[in-house]
Design a protein around this motif. Structure first.
Motif, short mmCIF file in Angstrom:
data_model
loop_
_atom_site.label_atom_id
_atom_site.label_comp_id
_atom_site.label_asym_id
_atom_site.label_seq_id
_atom_site.Cartn_x
_atom_site.Cartn_y
_atom_site.Cartn_z
N ASP A 88 0.84 -1.19 0.00
CA ASP A 88 0.00 0.00 0.00
C ASP A 88 0.88 1.24 0.00
N HIS A 89 0.56 2.19 -0.86
CA HIS A 89 1.40 3.38 -1.02
C HIS A 89 1.53 4.20 0.25
N PHE A 90 0.53 4.15 1.09
CA PHE A 90 0.50 5.06 2.23
C PHE A 90 0.64 4.35 3.57
N THR A 91 0.03 3.16 3.73
CA THR A 91 0.22 2.43 4.99
C THR A 91 1.51 1.63 4.98
N LEU A 92 2.06 1.38 3.79
CA LEU A 92 3.28 0.60 3.58
C LEU A 92 3.12 -0.86 4.03
N LYS A 93 1.87 -1.32 4.09
CA LYS A 93 1.59 -2.71 4.43
C LYS A 93 1.35 -3.51 3.16
N LEU A 94 1.76 -4.79 3.18
CA LEU A 94 1.51 -5.66 2.05
C LEU A 94 0.05 -6.11 2.08
N LYS A 95 -0.56 -6.14 0.89
CA LYS A 95 -1.95 -6.58 0.80
C LYS A 95 -2.11 -7.45 -0.44
N PRO A 96 -3.14 -8.32 -0.48
CA PRO A 96 -3.31 -9.24 -1.61
C PRO A 96 -3.54 -8.52 -2.94
N LEU A 450 26.97 7.88 -10.15
CA LEU A 450 25.58 7.47 -10.32
C LEU A 450 24.87 7.60 -8.99
N SER A 451 23.73 6.94 -8.88
CA SER A 451 22.96 6.97 -7.65
C SER A 451 22.25 5.65 -7.44
N TRP A 452 21.92 5.36 -6.21
CA TRP A 452 21.10 4.21 -5.86
C TRP A 452 19.81 4.70 -5.23
N ALA A 453 18.72 4.07 -5.60
CA ALA A 453 17.46 4.27 -4.91
C ALA A 453 17.12 2.98 -4.18
N LEU A 454 16.63 3.11 -2.96
CA LEU A 454 16.37 1.96 -2.11
C LEU A 454 14.89 1.79 -1.86
N ASP A 455 14.51 0.61 -1.40
CA ASP A 455 13.12 0.38 -1.07
C ASP A 455 12.86 0.77 0.38
N ILE A 456 11.62 0.59 0.83
CA ILE A 456 11.24 1.03 2.16
C ILE A 456 11.95 0.23 3.24
N ASN A 457 11.99 -1.09 3.08
CA ASN A 457 12.64 -1.97 4.05
C ASN A 457 13.92 -2.52 3.42
N SER A 458 14.94 -1.73 3.38
CA SER A 458 16.11 -2.07 2.59
C SER A 458 16.94 -3.17 3.23
N ASP A 459 17.55 -3.96 2.38
CA ASP A 459 18.51 -5.00 2.76
C ASP A 459 19.80 -4.68 2.04
N PRO A 460 20.85 -4.28 2.77
CA PRO A 460 22.08 -3.83 2.11
C PRO A 460 22.91 -4.94 1.48
N SER A 461 22.51 -6.20 1.64
CA SER A 461 23.32 -7.29 1.08
C SER A 461 23.47 -7.17 -0.43
N GLN A 462 22.45 -6.67 -1.09
CA GLN A 462 22.50 -6.54 -2.55
C GLN A 462 23.67 -5.66 -2.99
N LEU A 463 23.95 -4.61 -2.20
CA LEU A 463 24.97 -3.65 -2.59
C LEU A 463 26.35 -3.96 -2.03
N TRP A 464 26.41 -4.49 -0.79
CA TRP A 464 27.67 -4.49 -0.07
C TRP A 464 28.20 -5.88 0.32
N THR A 539 2.08 12.04 -4.19
CA THR A 539 3.36 11.34 -4.10
C THR A 539 3.37 10.50 -2.83
N PHE A 540 4.20 9.45 -2.85
CA PHE A 540 4.24 8.54 -1.71
C PHE A 540 5.64 7.96 -1.61
N ALA A 541 5.91 7.24 -0.54
CA ALA A 541 7.27 6.77 -0.26
C ALA A 541 7.75 5.68 -1.20
N PRO A 542 6.96 4.62 -1.48
CA PRO A 542 7.49 3.57 -2.36
C PRO A 542 7.75 4.08 -3.77
#
Length: 562
Positions: A88-96, A450-464, A539-542
């Motif tokens: 969800d764009h605003f609650t940031l909760k996963l939904k079906p 360049l730049s990196w854009a991250l998601d809301i619940n980021s996991d740095p393993s992809q980058l580092w 506009t929203f966070a994700p």
């Protein structure tokens, strides 16, 4: 400093081109309201009109499994393709979404999804569990260009079809992002098996990438390379008549000054990531701007100068630290971001994130300390030409940066001037984004901006994480390896408590910052310019932070009709 969506999608993180950041009308519409915030109407939403948005380059593909850029992501989701779940764009909760429900075992190792009945691909074929398993198998196939997504599914050992509408995933270990990784389209895109298993045997080259078929509210119409990509509302969409614009048109306009002129003429409706200088000096305050809304929003990204750590000159942390001390951050902020469209950063998470370590301050500009470190590392000014030498070789390297922006060029030039004053010869090479990415993928570069854009619940393993450093086309293309960082990354992946995980990541930020594998530069504030006939502009966070398919235009303001 403003950033566009001209981007490379790499799983959950997106590599962005640092760009500090036509259709004929069918009839004349009345003038919309004056410039200001996005307009709000008391009338119910109506269908009709088109949205014409600028993109600065063609996507690499519209196949969501192999796609590596965020323009492609923005076009694909949520327009053409969908996923099992959606955030969800605003609650940031996963939904079906494609899955109507799911269950997670108590040990959090088994995930069972129940698909909706009645969902159809845009060619009329039904969506089934076979499509989900086929999509999973392709992501996990090492011959498929999906290394970025495999990072997030590395703990999943199997996918079983239990019946035509039920699929079960089994994991080898717990991971705090497993549900999100299985459920969202960034890491497990759902594609049609009945189309992709036919024809071209090489999945990476399948013509589906140029002619996608999804389950979403918009259908692909055409892709004119270098010109435009056109989508049209899917009136047979399983979710009902929820899409408002009749067409979404993505116009390829590389040069920002040209995009600004087209926006002033009304030939573009949306420009995301407009240069602050172009906006404030060439657009804001003009009569044409009365038809444009300016929306400034924080984008979850950081810009950087990254080193190819495989090269001997960058193996010494003193050299990397010195180059970081020579970054003219304040000068760049003043000249390009106008001291209000960006802020300095010391890490990869946005400062608003609980993962961000505010005790790690951005590197100051200190040429004296930089020269001291370089001298200690053996680099001396002993050839009479103002450059630093070691073993008869000058301290010289080439910086790659993306084309399509006057501001990116100016940023690179300011860096070049600063380094040259301290005896470092940094040459500049300007490339189109796709070409630049190819050089990074092949490790054929010295340094890149360049730049990196991250998601809301980021996991740095992809980058580092070190495990990604020797894999071509992975996100860790700089080749960073640090055992202490790896330990913190591994611990974070197993930690479900948000605050405890954030504490681990704050430690990680300090280790990475003090290792100087990159020069962290700025967090952006993006300028989004939108024709103000559109309603429901939010506009929203994700990422990509707005959804043009949810906008609508009152009948008397529609420019292209229906």
């Amino acid at each position: 400093m403003s950033f566009p969506a001209s981007l490379r999608l790499l799983g959950r993180a997106t590599l962005i081109a640092l760009l500090l950041a036509g259709c004929s009308r069918q009839n004349e519409a009345p003038s919309p309201p004056a410039q200001g915030q996005p307009t709000v109407s008391d009338l119910p939403p109506v269908q009709g009109d088109w949205v014409v948005q600028q993109i600065s380059t063609d996507p690499d593909t519209l196949n969501p499994i192999t796609g590596q850029d965020a323009y492609g992501q923005m076009i694909r989701y949520p327009n053409i393709f969908e996923s099992l779940l959606v955030m969800d764009h605003f609650t940031l909760k996963l939904k079906p979404l494609l899955a109507e429900s799911y269950e997670i075992s108590p040990d959090q190792l088994t995930y069972t999804f129940h698909l909706r009945h009645g969902v159809k691909w845009q060619d009329g074929a039904p969506l089934t569990a076979d499509d989900v398993k086929y999509s999973y198998d392709r992501v996990q196939d090492p011959k498929v260009d999906a290394a970025d997504k495999r990072t997030y599914l590395s703990t999943i050992k199997s996918c079983e079809v239990l019946d035509p509408y039920t699929v079960r995933f089994t994991a080898t270990e717990r991971y705090f992002k497993t549900l999100e990784s299985l459920g969202t389209g960034d890491t497990l895109p759902i594609v049609p098996k009945h189309i992709l298993e036919k024809g071209e045997p090489d999945f990476n080259k399948h013509p589906f990438g140029r002619h996608p078929v999804g389950t979403g509210p918009y259908k692909f119409v055409r892709w004119d390379t270098g010109s435009q990509i056109v989508l049209e509302r899917n009136d047979d969409y399983w979710g009902g008549a929820v899409a408002y614009p009749k067409r979404l048109v993505y116009e390829v306009v590389e040069e920002p000054y040209i995009a600004a002129q087209l926006l002033k003429k009304g030939e573009l409706d949306v420009v995301d990531g407009m240069s602050p200088i172009i906006w404030e000096h060439d657009l804001a305050g003009t009569r044409s701007a009365t038809r444009i809304n300016e929306i400034v929003y924080p984008y979850p990204a950081y810009s950087y100068l990254g080193f190819n750590l495989r090269l001997p000159m960058f193996s010494d942390v003193r050299v990397r630290h010195a180059l970081d001390l020579l970054m003219p951050r304040d000068e760049i902020l003043a000249q390009i971001a106008l001291n209000k469209y960006a802020s300095k950063t010391s890490g990869y998470d946005p400062p608003s994130s609980p993962n961000y370590n505010h005790d790690v301050t951005p590197t100051p500009y200190d040429p004296a300390l930089a020269l001291q470190l370089l001298n200690e590392a053996g680099w001396k000014n002993n050839h009479g030409d103002g450059l630093l030498y070691k073993n008869g070789q000058p301290l010289s390297f080439t910086l790659l940066y993306p084309s399509g922006s006057v501001n990116a060029q100016k940023t690179a030039e300011l860096m070049q001037e600063s380094l040259r004053r301290s005896g470092v010869d940094m040459k500049l090479e300007r490339l189109q984004f796709v070409q630049l990415i190819q050089r990074l993928d092949d490790w054929k570069f010295d340094a890149a901006m360049l730049s990196w854009a991250l998601d809301i619940n980021s996991d740095p393993s992809q980058l580092w994480d070190s495990s990604q450093a020797d894999i071509k086309k992975s996100s860790n293309f700089i080749g960073y390896k640090n055992p202490e960082a790896d330990k913190l990354i591994a611990a974070g992946r197993l930690e479900y408590d948000d605050e405890k995980r954030a504490a681990l990541y704050r430690q990680l930020q300090k280790i990475i910052h003090d290792d100087y594998p990159v020069c962290f530069l700025f967090n952006p504030h993006v300028i989004l310019l939108v024709a103000n006939r559109f309603q429901n502009v939010k506009t929203f966070a994700p990422r990509p932070c707005f959804d043009i398919g949810s906008w609508w235009t009152p009948h008397d303001l529609q420019k292209y009709g229906n």
